[in-house]
Enzyme design. Structure first.
Site, short mmCIF file in Angstrom:
data_model
loop_
_atom_site.label_atom_id
_atom_site.label_comp_id
_atom_site.label_asym_id
_atom_site.label_seq_id
_atom_site.Cartn_x
_atom_site.Cartn_y
_atom_site.Cartn_z
N ARG A 170 69.89 79.44 112.09
CA ARG A 170 71.05 79.33 111.16
C ARG A 170 70.00 78.85 109.93
NH1 ARG A 170 74.20 78.11 107.82
NH2 ARG A 170 76.33 77.84 108.16
N GLU A 199 82.34 85.07 106.81
CA GLU A 199 82.23 85.14 108.24
C GLU A 199 82.50 86.63 108.37
OE1 GLU A 199 82.20 83.10 110.99
OE2 GLU A 199 81.82 81.42 109.52
N ARG A 238 71.49 76.03 117.72
CA ARG A 238 70.54 77.00 116.74
C ARG A 238 69.52 76.15 116.12
NH1 ARG A 238 75.57 79.71 113.87
NH2 ARG A 238 76.00 77.60 113.59
#
Length: 182
Positions: free
Chosen positions: A50, A58, A92
């Site tokens: 990330r 999004e 992540r």
């Protein structure tokens, strides 16, 4: 002389990437969206990454696909270096990604494909925090990418609105019409 030494050390701490930051080098094999990718290292291990300091639209938002495509154009199939000081709640790696010596996170901001994620600014050094904020301001001023939209919705607001709609509560804790409150 002692004061200058302390000031220099303080500035160094603010500007430095934490010493405990993991360095992952490898080839980008997938780009999920404008701020998430998968990196394959030399040992053939995959790392979900990330990008820190930014938040991209999004997938279902305006510019979501354009943001993903822009990041893919920067990094997909290329060798990158990721400096990752920590992991997020989804495990992540949170990383600053460099491709050919250039900051891919910053490039997303400059193209108007992401917001500077100020809420997590404490995770950035002062130099990166300030640079990211200024680059976002320039993209806004020049109406690049998502800033061409007269009222772009920040991804964190989009996610909150979707959570509230799914729970039956509207913005501000007001029940959505047609939903029963138990």
């Amino acid at each position: 002389m002692g004061v200058l030494k302390w000031v220099a050390m303080g500035v160094g701490v603010l500007l430095a990437v934490p010493a405990s930051a993991a360095l992952i080098e490898g080839r980008v094999v997938a780009v999920a969206d404008g701020d998430t990718l998968t990196l394959l290292d030399a040992r053939k291990r995959q790392h979900k990454v990330r990008l820190t300091g930014i938040d991209a639209p999004e997938k279902r938002q305006p510019f979501g696909d354009a943001s993903r495509q822009h990041l893919a154009g920067l990094v997909f199939g290329r060798e990158v270096r990721a400096r990752c000081p920590k992991k997020d709640r989804y495990q992540r790696q949170l990383c600053k990604v460099e491709v050919d010596g250039k900051d891919a996170n910053l490039a997303q901001l400059a193209a108007g494909m992401a917001w500077h994620y100020r809420a997590y600014g404490k995770d950035q050094g002062l130099f990166d925090f300030t640079g990211y904020a200024l680059i976002e301001l320039e993209a806004r001023y020049r109406r690049r990418g998502l800033w061409a939209d007269p009222r772009p919705q920040a991804p964190w607001d989009f996610r909150r609105a979707r959570r509230e709609a799914a729970s039956g509560w509207g913005l501000g804790g007001i029940p959505v019409v047609g939903k029963t409150v138990g």
